[in-house]
Design a protein around this motif. Structure first.
Motif, PDB file in Angstrom:
ATOM      1  N   ILE A 262       0.837  -1.202   0.000  1.00 23.49           N
ATOM      2  CA  ILE A 262       0.000   0.000   0.000  1.00 23.49           C
ATOM      3  C   ILE A 262       0.872   1.252   0.000  1.00 23.49           C
ATOM      4  O   ILE A 262       0.626   2.210  -0.739  1.00 23.49           O
ATOM      5  N   ALA A 263       1.902   1.243   0.826  1.00 23.27           N
ATOM      6  CA  ALA A 263       2.795   2.407   0.905  1.00 23.27           C
ATOM      7  C   ALA A 263       3.506   2.639  -0.420  1.00 23.27           C
ATOM      8  O   ALA A 263       3.621   3.789  -0.884  1.00 23.27           O
ATOM      9  N   PHE A 264       3.956   1.555  -1.055  1.00 23.09           N
ATOM     10  CA  PHE A 264       4.689   1.728  -2.306  1.00 23.09           C
ATOM     11  C   PHE A 264       3.777   2.236  -3.418  1.00 23.09           C
ATOM     12  O   PHE A 264       4.195   3.054  -4.240  1.00 23.09           O
ATOM     13  N   VAL A 265       2.539   1.771  -3.444  1.00 27.02           N
ATOM     14  CA  VAL A 265       1.588   2.270  -4.443  1.00 27.02           C
ATOM     15  C   VAL A 265       1.420   3.778  -4.299  1.00 27.02           C
ATOM     16  O   VAL A 265       1.456   4.527  -5.287  1.00 27.02           O
ATOM     17  N   GLU A 266       1.231   4.242  -3.061  1.00 23.94           N
ATOM     18  CA  GLU A 266       1.036   5.675  -2.843  1.00 23.94           C
ATOM     19  C   GLU A 266       2.326   6.459  -3.090  1.00 23.94           C
ATOM     20  O   GLU A 266       2.302   7.537  -3.697  1.00 23.94           O
ATOM     21  N   GLY A 267       3.439   5.918  -2.599  1.00 19.72           N
ATOM     22  CA  GLY A 267       4.706   6.625  -2.754  1.00 19.72           C
ATOM     23  C   GLY A 267       5.157   6.705  -4.198  1.00 19.72           C
ATOM     24  O   GLY A 267       5.608   7.768  -4.655  1.00 19.72           O
TER      25      GLY A 267
END
Length: 364
Positions: A262-267
């Motif tokens: 999830i973090a990588f998708v947003e980042g």
């Protein structure tokens, strides 16, 4: 009076599927509010910005254009109605995958029968809360796999610009670009199967917390409890959760795998927007800082999800993930960063988001 209440509830609580979506749709209404169509001139501006963002990102990024139509600028209620089932992939498997306990226990059997309605109320409440705060699909925290369109919740985007004293036009372009980037990412060929695999692993050890549900059912006993469930105009307001519906001996690595993705998708989405449209938004530093402050505190929708299954999304990690992307580009170039989307095995782990050198060493 009580006859009318029971008739309404009896009708709404009938469900043939794993989630009572009819009940969820009723619970959404009082939270999301009344539909208020977007002024045509504003809607047209959003759509034009959406086209601009899509074209710039297709040129700047590694993704094949997903072929989505015009961006949909909508009000809170319309977004909630049209996107109510955008997270169904996450909730519908719960009744089949989770044990209700002792199958010979009459209470466990009754709770199993009531599960579609209980989940319907919780999902409806969660999406209603989301409509009050989220800027679009990209801002839900969880990828919206079952809704291929691009949506922005105009009142929330405008309020975001006003609350943080940002240029409204730049915020609209930024939001349109973030929404477009999100849709490009979730349409990567392997993304859905990878996300579902990580969710499956996390959910594998969950079991139904019968004591929590019993407390909620007890709160509805009697006419007073039923009237509290029904809103002032016959609309439902889902019961507040006092504890998780599902609990389990979660392994930290299981949660970390979801949080990292999830973090990588947003980042990465934020990195790609800056790469493709940063020069068009002089205030992008301030916009991103405001968004990072918003993500630092969980929304009511995120807290509702955490109470439901015990998973904290930890969206503040998106900022670390964006810095990871910047670090990879600085050391090895944009092509190396974009190559991550060729194979899910190249995705960074949670601890590697703050250690791009460690990520590279593992792959090499």
């Amino acid at each position: 009076m009580s006859d009318g209440i029971f008739e309404q509830l009896f009708s709404l609580f009938q469900s043939d599927g794993p989630i009572n979506w009819k009940l969820a749709a009723e619970v959404v209404k009082p939270v999301a509010g009344t539909a208020a169509p977007i002024e045509p001139g504003i809607a047209e501006e959003y759509q034009e910005l959406g086209r601009t963002a899509g074209l710039r990102l297709e040129t700047a990024g590694p993704f094949t254009p997903p072929g989505f139509g015009d961006l949909q600028p909508v009000d809170r209620r319309t977004w909630a109605d049209e996107n109510l089932q955008s997270l169904r992939y996450l909730f519908e498997p719960l009744p089949d995958k989770l044990s209700t306990g002792d199958t010979a226990d009459p209470m466990a059997q009754a709770l199993g029968q009531f599960m579609p309605s209980m989940l319907g109320m919780q999902v409806g409440s969660m999406m209603g809360f989301a409509s009050q705060r989220a800027l679009g699909q990209f801002d839900l925290g969880l990828p919206a796999l079952d809704q291929p369109g691009r949506y922005l919740i105009v009142p929330n985007v405008e309020a975001f610009a006003t609350d943080h004293q940002l240029d409204a036009l730049q915020v609209r372009l930024w939001a349109a670009a973030m929404e477009s980037a999100h849709q490009m990412i979730v349409n990567v060929e392997w993304f859905r199967s990878e996300l579902l695999a990580r969710v499956d692993v996390f959910f594998a050890d969950l079991h139904l917390d019968t004591s929590s549900i019993e407390q909620q059912l007890e709160s509805l006993q009697g006419e007073g409890g039923l009237q509290a469930l029904l809103g002032g105009e016959g609309e439902l307001a889902g019961p507040a959760m006092t504890g998780p519906l599902f609990t389990g001996p979660h392994q930290a690595d299981d949660a970390a795998a979801i949080q990292a993705l999830i973090a990588f998708v947003e980042g990465y989405g934020a990195h790609l927007v800056r790469r493709g449209l940063g020069e068009m938004m002089p205030e992008i530093d301030r916009i991103e800082e405001a968004q990072n402050r918003r993500r630092a505190e969980p929304t009511e929708a995120e807290e509702a999800f955490t109470r439901l299954v015990g998973l904290d999304l930890e969206r503040h990690r998106a900022r670390v993930a964006q810095e990871f992307c910047d670090g990879v580009v600085e050391r090895w170039g944009e092509e190396r960063l974009d190559a991550i989307w060729d194979d899910p095995q190249q995705l960074p782990r949670l601890d590697e988001l703050a250690d791009p050198i460690g990520w590279a060493a593992r792959l090499l």
